[in-house]
Design an enzyme around this catalytic site. Structure first.
Site, short mmCIF file in Angstrom:
data_model
loop_
_atom_site.label_atom_id
_atom_site.label_comp_id
_atom_site.label_asym_id
_atom_site.label_seq_id
_atom_site.Cartn_x
_atom_site.Cartn_y
_atom_site.Cartn_z
N ASP A 219 40.61 43.04 33.97
CA ASP A 219 39.23 43.36 33.61
C ASP A 219 38.78 42.36 32.55
O ASP A 219 39.29 41.24 32.52
CB ASP A 219 39.15 44.84 33.15
CG ASP A 219 37.76 45.43 33.32
OD1 ASP A 219 36.77 44.71 33.10
OD2 ASP A 219 37.65 46.62 33.67
N GLY A 241 40.84 37.34 34.96
CA GLY A 241 40.17 38.38 34.20
C GLY A 241 38.68 38.32 34.49
O GLY A 241 38.23 37.55 35.34
N HIS A 242 37.91 39.13 33.76
CA HIS A 242 36.48 39.22 34.01
C HIS A 242 35.66 38.53 32.93
O HIS A 242 34.47 38.77 32.79
CB HIS A 242 36.04 40.68 34.16
CG HIS A 242 36.63 41.37 35.36
ND1 HIS A 242 36.29 42.64 35.75
CD2 HIS A 242 37.56 40.95 36.26
CE1 HIS A 242 36.98 42.98 36.83
NE2 HIS A 242 37.76 41.98 37.15
N GLY A 243 36.30 37.70 32.10
CA GLY A 243 35.55 36.92 31.11
C GLY A 243 35.45 37.58 29.76
O GLY A 243 36.14 38.56 29.46
#
Ligand SMILES: *[C@@H]1O[C@H](CO)[C@@H](O)[C@H](O)[C@H]1NC(C)=O
Ligand SMILES: *[C@@H]1O[C@H](CO)[C@@H](O)[C@H](O)[C@H]1NC(C)=O
Ligand SMILES: *[C@@H]1O[C@H](CO)[C@@H](O)[C@H](O)[C@H]1NC(C)=O
Length: 390
Positions: A219, A241-243
């Site tokens: 995430d 990941g999502h940044g």
């Protein structure tokens, strides 16, 4: 000669007292080793009691104390409560490995390791400390209330360094209501497919610095939530990941305020997002003075994204005001459909600056598109051009 011997003798009597008052070498004052409190360190026996007795002694001591979790040992600990207030300023030498119980043996609440009500705590892993959340026993259970690994609440002047934290059932590190915390050289590691395994979740905190770290997760690498200001992220590698996200803010009509966020010299490696600001419609508050600069992109899906309709479900009656946001010096490749997406609420985002960016499609990718809705600001020296920002 005799005078000298007397002098040495006197010194050797004095020095243990000095140790209690001053930071000598890498330990502080009196040392409390979990092994002396009955821990086995075999990775199988339950060492929970030893950890809590050692902590309680270190916390009660006056002055300064060091809690030692020794290297080359593995400790199964069912829950850890490093809570204050303590009489002493504490150093935790975290050089061993701590393993969480599996889901079926879980005894802690929503967080496994809780650090609370402390001033001036230092946690040093010396690149040997390992925290393993045994998350794989949880990830498959979608309707479980999965716990987080490491929770910091009401801490002041906290320093954590050289630790590896992996496989959390949910977020790896959460920081709530803390002032002045620095995390350096932290390695976070969870599979890209693991659900909600944020690296760091920050809320209601000020003066947080996360630096020289590498986060691989399923995430957000870092999520900066309501009530946070003066949050710096420097020299971080994120991916998978999502940044690094501001938000999500304004969920269920919440009034959330985030300001003064500086993300500098970071690399996004095959992440789904890079720099992201996400808000729900129907909320209030603001996200302002947010700067992302000197960012390296390696095949990122959505490198720059403002999304004010995140999981939209309420009528857009109000929204979190997004303003004074700078994206400067983004360089590298993207693999998604839209390199830059500025999707603002109907009241608009203001003072958005895109400066000196060069974001190009990865090899064999053709798209070169940008999109805006109600976005106001300035574009300078940016590839791709963003004519829709006005
Ligand atoms: C935290 O550190 C700052 C600067 O070193 C100091 O002024 C402040 O008193 C410290 N706060 C606590 C609670 O120790
Ligand atoms: C955070 O970044 C800002 C902007 O670069 C800088 O002025 C400030 O000193 C930094 N704070 C910390 C604690 O690193
Ligand atoms: C960021 O990188 C630039 C170029 O390498 C360097 O000059 C600058 O000092 C770095 N800043 C930080 C905060 O690491």
């Amino acid at each position: 000669m005799q005078g000298f011997i007397v002098y040495v003798l006197i010194l050797s009597f004095i020095s243990p007292c000095l140790c209690i008052r001053f930071h000598v070498g890498t330990t502080y004052g009196t040392t409390y080793n979990v092994m002396q409190y009955g821990a086995t360190g075999d990775g199988k026996s339950d060492d929970t009691k030893a950890f809590s007795s050692a902590w309680s002694s270190a916390c009660k001591a006056e002055g300064m104390s060091t809690l030692v979790i020794p290297s080359e040992k593995s400790f199964l600990v069912k829950k850890i409560d490093f809570s204050g207030p303590c009489n002493s300023e504490i150093l935790i030498k975290f050089e061993g490995k701590i393993v969480a119980p599996s889901k079926d043996e879980w005894e802690a609440g929503p967080y496994w390791i809780v650090v609370e009500n402390l001033n001036g705590l230092t946690v040093e892993g010396n690149s040997q400390g390992v925290i393993d959340g045994s998350g794989s026993t949880w990830w498959g259970c979608s309707d479980c209330d999965r716990p987080g690994v490491f929770h910091f609440h009401q801490c002041e002047n906290l320093t954590v360094s050289d630790l590896s934290i992996s496989n959390s059932p949910r977020s790896h590190v959460s920081i709530n209501a803390c002032k002045g915390t620095t995390f350096s050289n932290i390695a976070i590691n969870a599979p890209a497919s693991s659900p909600n395994t944020d690296g760091f979740d920050i809320s209601d905190s000020t003066n947080v610095l996360i630096q020289d770290s590498h986060i691989k997760s399923g995430d957000d690498c870092i999520a900066i939530n309501g009530g946070s200001s003066f949050i710096n992220v420097t020299r971080l590698i994120c991916g998978p990941g999502h940044g690094i996200s501001v938000g999500s803010l304004g969920k269920n009509g919440a009034n959330d305020k985030v300001s003064n966020v500086y993300v500098q010299n970071c690399t996004f490696r095959e992440t789904s997002n890079g720099a992201r600001i996400k808000t729900f419609s129907g909320g209030s508050g603001y996200a302002k003075y947010i700067t992302y600069e000197q960012i390296t992109l390696q095949n990122v899906k959505n490198p720059i994204i403002i999304n004010q309709a995140y999981h939209d479900y309420l009528e857009e009656t109000s929204s979190v005001l997004v303003s004074s946001v700078t994206f400067r010096g983004f360089k590298g490749t993207y693999v998604g459909k839209v390199a830059i997406s500025l999707d603002c609420s109907s009241s608009g985002c203001f003072d958005i600056l895109l400066d000196q960016n060069s974001i190009v499609p990865a090899e064999n990718e053709k798209s070169d598109s940008v999109s805006c809705r109600n976005a106001h600001g300035t574009v300078r020296d940016t590839i791709p051009n963003v004519p829709c920002l006005s």
